[in-house]
Each structure stands twice: as structure tokens, then as C-alpha cells.
Design an enzyme around this catalytic site. Structure first.
Site, PDB file in Angstrom:
ATOM      1  N   CYS A 240      39.593  41.678  41.756  1.00  0.00           N
ATOM      2  CA  CYS A 240      40.431  42.857  41.996  1.00  0.00           C
ATOM      3  C   CYS A 240      41.805  42.507  42.549  1.00  0.00           C
ATOM      4  O   CYS A 240      42.699  43.352  42.557  1.00  0.00           O
ATOM      5  CB  CYS A 240      39.727  43.810  42.961  1.00  0.00           C
ATOM      6  SG  CYS A 240      39.476  43.132  44.623  1.00  0.00           S
ATOM      7  N   GLN A 241      42.019  41.288  43.018  1.00  0.00           N
ATOM      8  CA  GLN A 241      43.268  40.964  43.700  1.00  0.00           C
ATOM      9  C   GLN A 241      44.524  41.281  42.887  1.00  0.00           C
ATOM     10  O   GLN A 241      45.503  41.771  43.451  1.00  0.00           O
ATOM     11  CB  GLN A 241      43.283  39.496  44.136  1.00  0.00           C
ATOM     12  CG  GLN A 241      42.357  39.175  45.288  1.00  0.00           C
ATOM     13  CD  GLN A 241      40.943  38.834  44.811  1.00  0.00           C
ATOM     14  OE1 GLN A 241      40.607  39.042  43.645  1.00  0.00           O
ATOM     15  NE2 GLN A 241      40.119  38.318  45.695  1.00  0.00           N
TER      16      GLN A 241
END
Length: 360
Positions: free
Chosen positions: A80-81
């Protein structure tokens, strides 16, 4: 023959897989680029771990993992970064991790599973790569549902919101309604764990280990109150960066959690007192690794390292913080089972011909 077979891309430590299995969804394999995830995934889930880069996987290989199952589920929770608000100053659309959703889409296009699920941070929906992902599913004839889930509404003792997408070749699909009218609290989740000091471990559970604090940070946490900030400290304890005008608006670090609310959203640095509101509500230390795992929905018995192997904060903190909460995996699993029951009455009792005939 297994009637349902799920493959968990980007499986990590197995949070999604564990939740799916608790709801009766048969996960046959998990794939992740981090070899360290092999032990927690396989030791707790009775499924095969494959150390591999999703961007390099062939569709033939992935399709073969399904075997002869009639209901095939492809799950993918890409890192998700790249899509988080914080990382936008560092990650660009050209960064390799942005392309992982395109590879997920490629595998869907080539294998055509009956069901697809993915989850990510809510802000993923703002990016073109997500729009392209949804458009590709629509072109392939999937019924799509996407929703931002507040995990506290389903029993996770952590304030965490995630975008969840479900897609079905059968008919419209939806996330099950919230199951909890009251949030589960930090006290209910970790209040019964043995007390430990900073830098110490529980004798009965080595994962219940807290990082060591410097003398300055020990003094700071002793001056902290649950729910408070560094603004409550005596002036001599305040960090130089927070004394400057540019730092006065960032109170969300060096904080203690509150017993009778859910925890804040865990990050990969949750074991550090100075990295967020991760101070224990009353003990003078940050969260232990086990406490972080429990707040992510993992059972207290979940094994993260082989017996006798060292417990490392950085690696395990990243593994636990990056995990899909087990509770969210249960929500997705429950939604899939409910959907299949609506389609077939009971997927186990449906014949192969019935399962195949319902695909759009």
C-alpha cells in the site's frame, strides 16, 4: 477435488489467508517476495508459500495452482505504500511498486478466476492505476463492488480504514454488513498480557518483547498520559524539532494509547515509542511485537518465527505492520461465502455443471 481454491498474491505473513480460512475459504497457496514470510504463512495456515515476485509470475504458473477447482478466487493486496498520502512525496507513478496492480490485472485477464478480491488504503481510489484495474475487470464481465471499510465496525481493536474490492463473474457481490455495534478496545485486546519492562521479553512468549528505550525516552514516556501528546511534557523533554514552528503542528508522535478505545492505525514502526501513538497505556514502554500482532487481529498463538530463532524488531515490525488484518480477511471470507451461498444455495452441494453455468 477442492470445490473452492484461492491464491493469495502478496500474502505476507498470512493475515488475509488466515481470515479467509477461518471463514471456510480454501487458500491453496500464497505468493510473496519476502522469504521471511514463509514460516508464518505455512506454520499457521496449512497452505503452500511460494517465494516469488508477482511481476515475474507467468499466468500459466498461477493458473496451475488452482488445480481443478470449480470456484477459483484470486486475492491480491499489493503493497500500500505507493498509494498512501505520506508516501506521495517519495513514490512516483514510475516507481516499480506502482505497477504491481497492472500485473495483478494481467493475471486476472489470463486466468479468468470466478472471484477476485483486493484491499488497499482508501486513497488508492484516487490513482489512475486503480481506475485502470477496475476498468479491466468491467471489460472482462465482472460484477464489482468497492467500499471503504472501517475495521472497528467488524471487531478489529484498531482504527483502520481500508478500501476493499470484490468482483464476481456470477452476479452482484457485496461486503457483509458490520458485525459490531461497539468498538473492541485496547484493554479487551491486550489487557491480559503479562507485564514486561522496556527491553524485556515474556518468559512464556518471546514475541511479547518490547524495544529498549533510551534514558531520555524513558523519562518522556513517564511524563506522558494516555491520549496526550509531547505538548504535555516539561519543556526540557521536548525535542528540538518540535520547538521549531514547523514541528509544533505534529503532535501525533511520542503518545500513549488509551485503554478504552481502539488503538491508532499500526505502522511498520509500531514497536517504537517515538514513531506514533504506540506507547503502552500504563507500562513505560512501546507496544510489544505480540501486542501489535493482536491489534492486527492475529491470534495470540500465531507463530512468526521458528522456535529457537531470534526475534528481530525491524523485520517483524514490518511484517506485522504490513499485514492485512486477520479480521478484515474474515470479513472478506464471510462476504465470499455469503455470495456463493446466494448463487448456488450451497457451493459444496452444487454440481460442477451448475457452478460452471452460473459464470457470466
Amino acid at each position: 477435488m477442492s470445490e473452492i481454491a484461492c491464491i493469495d498474491l502478496f500474502c505476507g505473513a498470512g493475515g488475509l489467508t488466515h481470515g479467509l480460512k477461518l471463514e471456510g475459504v480454501n487458500v491453496v497457496a500464497g505468493i510473496d517476495v519476502e522469504e521471511a514470510c514463509r514460516h508464518p504463512f505455512e506454520a499457521n495456515n496449512e497452505a503452500t508459500f511460494i517465494n516469488g515476485d508477482v511481476s515475474k509470475l507467468s499466468s500459466e504458473f498461477v493458473g496451475g495452482l488452482f488445480g481443478d477447482a470449480d470456484v477459483r478466487i484470486l486475492a491480491g493486496c499489493a503493497p500500500c505504500q505507493p498509494f498512501s498520502t505520506y508516501s506521495h512525496r517519495y513514490e512516483t507513478a514510475g516507481t516499480p511498486r506502482w505497477g504491481l496492480l497492472y500485473h495483478f490485472s494481467r493475471l486476472i485477464r489470463d486466468t479468468r478466476p470466478e472471484l477476485v478480491t483486493m484491499e488497499n488504503v482508501p486513497s488508492v481510489a484516487k490513482h489512475s492505476v486503480f481506475s485502470h484495474f477496475v476498468e479491466a475487470l468491467q471489460e472482462l464481465g465482472y460484477h464489482i463492488s468497492q467500499q471503504i471499510i472501517d475495521c472497528t465496525h467488524y471487531g478489529l481493536p484498531q482504527s483502520r480504514k481500508r478500501m476493499v474490492l470484490l468482483a464476481s463473474k456470477y452476479e452482484p457481490i457485496a461486503i457483509v454488513a458490520p458485525t459490531h455495534s461497539r468498538a473492541t478496545t485496547v484493554r479487551e485486546a491486550i489487557g491480559a498480557l503479562p507485564e514486561i519492562e522496556h527491553g524485556a521479553s515474556s518468559e512464556i512468549d518471546l514475541l511479547h518483547t518490547a524495544s529498549r528505550l533510551s534514558e531520555l525516552n524513558l523519562e518522556r514516556i513517564r511524563a506522558s498520559r494516555p491520549g496526550g501528546t509531547w505538548r504535555d511534557w516539561p519543556e526540557h523533554l521536548v525535542a528540538a524539532c518540535h520547538r521549531r514552528d514547523t514541528g509544533r503542528t505534529f503532535p501525533g508522535v511520542y503518545g500513549r494509547m488509551v485503554w478504552d478505545t481502539p488503538s491508532p492505525t499500526l505502522t511498520t514502526q509500531f514497536f517504537g515509542f517515538g514513531n506514533g501513538r504506540f506507547g503502552h497505556p500504563e507500562q513505560d514502554r512501546a507496544l510489544s511485537l505480540r501486542e501489535g500482532a493482536i491489534l492486527q487481529g492475529f491470534p495470540q498463538t500465531y507463530s512468526f518465527v521458528p522456535k529457537g530463532q531470534p526475534v528481530g524488531f525491524k523485520g517483524l515490525g514490518r511484517m506485522i505492520g504490513n499485514a492485512v488484518p486477520v479480521t478484515l480477511g474474515e470479513v472478506i471470507g464471510k462476504s465470499i461465502r455469503s455470495h456463493l451461498d446466494c448463487v448456488f444455495g450451497s457451493v459444496e452441494e452444487a454440481t460442477t455443471e451448475e457452478r460452471h453455468s452460473r459464470v457470466a
